[in-house]
Design an enzyme around this catalytic site. Structure first.
Site, PDB file in Angstrom:
ATOM      1  N   HIS A   1       0.811  -1.218   0.000  1.00  0.00           N
ATOM      2  CA  HIS A   1       0.000   0.000   0.000  1.00  0.00           C
ATOM      3  C   HIS A   1       0.848   1.274   0.000  1.00  0.00           C
ATOM      4  O   HIS A   1       0.639   2.150   0.835  1.00  0.00           O
ATOM      5  CB  HIS A   1      -0.946  -0.002   1.215  1.00  0.00           C
ATOM      6  CG  HIS A   1      -1.852  -1.188   1.273  1.00  0.00           C
ATOM      7  ND1 HIS A   1      -2.265  -1.772   2.452  1.00  0.00           N
ATOM      8  CD2 HIS A   1      -2.438  -1.911   0.283  1.00  0.00           C
ATOM      9  CE1 HIS A   1      -3.064  -2.803   2.173  1.00  0.00           C
ATOM     10  NE2 HIS A   1      -3.162  -2.907   0.869  1.00  0.00           N
TER      11      HIS A   1
HETATM   12  C1  LIG Z   1      -0.278  -7.668  -4.585  1.00  0.00           C
HETATM   13  C2  LIG Z   1      -1.191  -6.555  -4.170  1.00  0.00           C
HETATM   14  C3  LIG Z   1      -2.272  -6.828  -3.323  1.00  0.00           C
HETATM   15  C4  LIG Z   1      -3.118  -5.804  -2.927  1.00  0.00           C
HETATM   16  N1  LIG Z   1      -4.262  -6.113  -2.236  1.00  0.00           N
HETATM   17  C5  LIG Z   1      -5.197  -5.162  -2.039  1.00  0.00           C
HETATM   18  C6  LIG Z   1      -6.482  -5.495  -1.540  1.00  0.00           C
HETATM   19  O1  LIG Z   1      -6.780  -6.661  -1.300  1.00  0.00           O
HETATM   20  N2  LIG Z   1      -7.369  -4.489  -1.363  1.00  0.00           N
HETATM   21  C7  LIG Z   1      -7.082  -3.199  -1.630  1.00  0.00           C
HETATM   22  O2  LIG Z   1      -7.909  -2.326  -1.389  1.00  0.00           O
HETATM   23  N3  LIG Z   1      -5.861  -2.845  -2.107  1.00  0.00           N
HETATM   24  C8  LIG Z   1      -4.945  -3.804  -2.369  1.00  0.00           C
HETATM   25  N4  LIG Z   1      -3.762  -3.475  -2.948  1.00  0.00           N
HETATM   26  C9  LIG Z   1      -3.472  -2.057  -3.210  1.00  0.00           C
HETATM   27  C10 LIG Z   1      -4.296  -1.441  -4.360  1.00  0.00           C
HETATM   28  O3  LIG Z   1      -4.511  -2.386  -5.385  1.00  0.00           O
HETATM   29  C11 LIG Z   1      -3.566  -0.210  -4.882  1.00  0.00           C
HETATM   30  O4  LIG Z   1      -3.389   0.712  -3.833  1.00  0.00           O
HETATM   31  C12 LIG Z   1      -4.324   0.508  -5.989  1.00  0.00           C
HETATM   32  O5  LIG Z   1      -4.597  -0.378  -7.048  1.00  0.00           O
HETATM   33  C13 LIG Z   1      -3.494   1.690  -6.473  1.00  0.00           C
HETATM   34  O6  LIG Z   1      -4.166   2.347  -7.498  1.00  0.00           O
HETATM   35  P1  LIG Z   1      -3.424   3.456  -8.373  1.00  0.00           P
HETATM   36  O7  LIG Z   1      -4.407   3.901  -9.396  1.00  0.00           O
HETATM   37  O8  LIG Z   1      -2.831   4.462  -7.475  1.00  0.00           O
HETATM   38  O9  LIG Z   1      -2.198   2.700  -9.074  1.00  0.00           O
HETATM   39  P2  LIG Z   1      -2.179   1.402  -9.980  1.00  0.00           P
HETATM   40  O10 LIG Z   1      -3.467   0.660  -9.880  1.00  0.00           O
HETATM   41  O11 LIG Z   1      -0.940   0.670  -9.651  1.00  0.00           O
HETATM   42  O12 LIG Z   1      -2.121   1.955 -11.459  1.00  0.00           O
HETATM   43  C14 LIG Z   1      -1.020   2.577 -12.072  1.00  0.00           C
HETATM   44  C15 LIG Z   1      -1.086   2.260 -13.563  1.00  0.00           C
HETATM   45  O13 LIG Z   1      -0.221   3.142 -14.250  1.00  0.00           O
HETATM   46  C16 LIG Z   1       0.456   2.415 -15.257  1.00  0.00           C
HETATM   47  N5  LIG Z   1       1.712   3.126 -15.569  1.00  0.00           N
HETATM   48  C17 LIG Z   1       2.769   3.325 -14.754  1.00  0.00           C
HETATM   49  N6  LIG Z   1       3.731   4.023 -15.404  1.00  0.00           N
HETATM   50  C18 LIG Z   1       3.247   4.283 -16.651  1.00  0.00           C
HETATM   51  C19 LIG Z   1       3.769   4.962 -17.774  1.00  0.00           C
HETATM   52  N7  LIG Z   1       4.982   5.533 -17.761  1.00  0.00           N
HETATM   53  N8  LIG Z   1       3.009   5.031 -18.905  1.00  0.00           N
HETATM   54  C20 LIG Z   1       1.778   4.464 -18.952  1.00  0.00           C
HETATM   55  N9  LIG Z   1       1.235   3.787 -17.896  1.00  0.00           N
HETATM   56  C21 LIG Z   1       1.959   3.711 -16.759  1.00  0.00           C
HETATM   57  C22 LIG Z   1       0.690   1.053 -14.616  1.00  0.00           C
HETATM   58  O14 LIG Z   1       0.987   0.071 -15.592  1.00  0.00           O
HETATM   59  C23 LIG Z   1      -0.616   0.835 -13.877  1.00  0.00           C
HETATM   60  O15 LIG Z   1      -1.574   0.198 -14.694  1.00  0.00           O
HETATM   61  C24 LIG Z   1      -2.868  -4.469  -3.349  1.00  0.00           C
HETATM   62  C25 LIG Z   1      -1.792  -4.192  -4.191  1.00  0.00           C
HETATM   63  C26 LIG Z   1      -0.968  -5.219  -4.616  1.00  0.00           C
HETATM   64  C27 LIG Z   1       0.168  -4.902  -5.542  1.00  0.00           C
END
Ligand SMILES: Cc1cc2nc3c(=O)[nH]c(=O)nc-3n(C[C@H](O)[C@H](O)[C@H](O)COP(=O)(O)OP(=O)(O)OC[C@H]3O[C@@H](n4cnc5c(N)ncnc54)[C@H](O)[C@@H]3O)c2cc1C
Length: 551
Positions: free
Chosen positions: A474
């Site tokens: 997280h």
């Molecule tokens: C293994 C794991 C288990 C988890 N379990 C839970 C759970 O059970 N419940 C829960 O609530 N949370 C959980 N989390 C946390 C939660 O999933 C994340 O906090 C949340 O998905 C983050 O969202 P975000 O939009 O900030 O980033 P992300 O969902 O990580 O999205 C970022 C996106 O940007 C893209 N990206 C990055 N750099 C570039 C670039 N230069 N050009 C184009 N695209 C790019 C990436 O490929 C990715 O698709 C877990 C996370 C992980 C990794």
């Protein structure tokens, strides 16, 4: 020559990253047919069994399959070990590989955000956006939504070990909580999951795929953004690579970074926005000195109890386990129920590590499998696990550049146990969790602790924690929202000192919330979408001048 020349395509809004926040934002913005939205995502569209069967995450979390699989820099607090930082790389981002646990956090988390100088982010302000996002199969008004795009449901795994977990909670004297997102978070219970009739409901499934037919929504997978392009202080587009080609897209209104807590600050820095001295070290021309970019990294430190078990209701490598899995596959095909719908972390808990705490400060995940080193170490036999993580750590880390290239991993330093209170609180949390695991209803399902069984004194437990603690995935806070000198975005998520540029993802959290971060990342996007839509409707200064007759 300015960056704004020579574009290959033009849209109103460009969203970088189609993860939890990016998918939700693009889905909402494109509801307005008059707003054209381009989404650039570095990963693939994984709309197959790997992306949809809940247990298939076990093939992605420990490997580089649709996962950046980053590592931290060596952690002095963890005896110099490197932590593991999986992050989803696909449409849906980390919600494509996560454990699907649906949690919003505690009221006080958001009231703290507001108190830190972020008007509009208190609990009563954000609750409507959680509700708007949610389609809950069990709970309704006033706290839950049943008409949103994100499917939230009871587990369909029917695992009898869930009963043992809840009974042990009762035996240990904890309250039993049927809804961790209800009036109170405290207690022991079974998690609700982001699943749609037994299939993973990641952010792309909820918010993007149903709308791919919209003429004003273009989603480009395998497109890695290299940098944001500026005209003076205004973000005007992005440069990205797709199919081995470098392309440039122009944003008429805004560029939005939604690349997550690791890559949003990295891309800002690669685009010349960050601490000037650090950028200069890498030979990057400074567009805007903003020292908070990449600072304030926070993550939940987590210890996993590993318990050897003979129960075939747990996942494991054995003849009996293989047979159980085979039957489970047949059941999944027919009913979308049973073992394959498991999110592994089925049982939950939010406890106070000691009587001094006025609200839960540790979270438990009871896993129906033995998890060692993020499932990167597999052994024969069956087992159970229980994660105990600290919800509001005081340690603050950093994210810095390791190179000038977007494809390279940055240096990730969560600074685990840098603050001494974190370790002390985790020792208390460890003891309370072990007490729970030893209650009769649960104790009969396991034979021995797989590591740390001889750790009893506080000093033993501290040493064990330093040996084994790592993240529970997280990371947040690296583009924090606020009004102070280290803030990166304001309360409307606009990057301080620049125009036409916002950050909308988990990186904007000023402090870590008390729970899993997926639903909050979508809530942030829901709120941002409304702010962006109303900003677009706001008349410009020129329009106001025209409308008011000049004297
Ligand atoms: C293994 C794991 C288990 C988890 N379990 C839970 C759970 O059970 N419940 C829960 O609530 N949370 C959980 N989390 C946390 C939660 O999933 C994340 O906090 C949340 O998905 C983050 O969202 P975000 O939009 O900030 O980033 P992300 O969902 O990580 O999205 C970022 C996106 O940007 C893209 N990206 C990055 N750099 C570039 C670039 N230069 N050009 C184009 N695209 C790019 C990436 O490929 C990715 O698709 C877990 C996370 C992980 C990794």
């Amino acid at each position: 020559m300015t960056d704004s020349q020579r574009f290959d395509e033009t849209h109103d809004v460009i969203v970088i990253g189609a993860g939890s926040s990016g998918s939700a934002l693009a889905g909402r913005l494109s509801e307005d047919a008059g707003t054209s939205v381009l989404v650039l995502e570095a990963g693939a569209d994984v709309n197959n069994w790997l992306g949809n069967v809940p247990t298939a995450a076990v093939l992605m979390v420990p490997t580089k399959l649709h996962n950046y699989a980053f590592e931290t820099v060596p952690q002095p607090g963890l005896n110099g070990r490197r932590g593991y930082v999986p992050r989803g790389k696909m449409l849906g981002g980390s919600s494509g590989i996560n454990a699907m646990v649906y949690i919003r956090g505690q009221r006080e988390d958001y009231d703290d955000w507001a108190a830190q100088g972020n008007p509009g982010w208190g609990w009563n302000d954000v609750l409507p956006y959680f509700i708007k996002s949610e389609c809950n199969d069990s709970f309704g008004a006033p706290l839950h939504g049943q008409a949103g795009p994100l499917k939230v449901s009871r587990l369909r795994s029917d695992n009898p070990l869930q009963n043992a977990w809840v009974a042990a909670g009762r035996e240990a004297g904890h309250a039993i909580n049927a809804d961790f997102n209800g009036d109170t978070q405290e207690g022991i219970g079974i998690y609700q999951v982001t699943q749609d009739r037994g299939e993973r409901c990641n952010a792309a499934r909820a918010y993007l795929r149903p709308h791919l037919h919209r003429p004003n929504l273009r989603v480009t997978p395998h497109a890695q953004v290299q940098r944001i392009l500026f005209d003076g202080r205004r973000a005007v587009g992005v440069e990205f690579t797709v199919g081995g080609q470098v392309r440039r897209a122009q944003a008429r209104r805004e560029v939005v970074l939604a690349a997550g807590a690791i890559q949003s600050p990295q891309l800002l820095m690669l685009s010349g926005v960050g601490d000037a001295a650090q950028l200069q070290q890498h030979g990057i021309e400074v567009r805007h000195h903003l020292p908070g970019v990449g600072a304030n990294l926070q993550d939940h430190p987590d210890f996993v109890f590993g318990l050897r078990s003979k129960s075939l209701d747990s996942f494991g490598v054995s003849l009996g386990g293989g047979w159980a899995f085979w039957r489970a596959m047949r059941r999944y095909r027919a009913e979308r129920r049973g073992m394959l719908t498991s999110n592994f972390a089925e049982g939950g808990g939010f406890l106070r590590s000691s009587a001094q705490q006025d609200r839960p400060d540790v979270q438990l995940h009871f896993v129906v499998a033995a998890v060692e080193d993020h499932a990167r170490k597999l052994g024969l036999g069956h087992g159970l696990s229980c994660h105990v993580c600290l919800l509001r750590p005081k340690s603050r880390g950093t994210l810095t550049l390791a190179s000038r290239h977007a494809a390279d991993a940055p240096d990730i330093d969560p600074a685990f146990f840098q603050h001494p209170d974190d370790l002390a609180q985790m020792v208390d949390g460890f003891k309370r969790t072990r007490e729970l695991l030893n209650q009769p209803s649960l104790r009969r399902h396991w034979t021995r602790e797989m590591w740390g069984a001889d750790a009893h004194t506080d000093a033993d437990i501290e040493a064990l924690l330093r040996q084994r603690v790592d993240t529970i995935y997280h990371p947040v806070g690296t583009c924090k929202m606020g009004a102070d000198a280290m803030a990166v975005v304001d309360a409307e998520l606009r990057v301080h000192g620049l125009e036409g540029l916002r950050v909308v993802d988990a990186s904007i959290m000023p402090t870590l919330i008390s729970g899993n971060t997926n639903a909050p990342a979508m809530m942030i996007a829901e709120k941002a979408a409304e702010m962006m839509q109303s900003a677009a409707r706001r008349p410009t200064v020129a329009e106001v001048r025209q409308a008011v007759p000049q004297a």
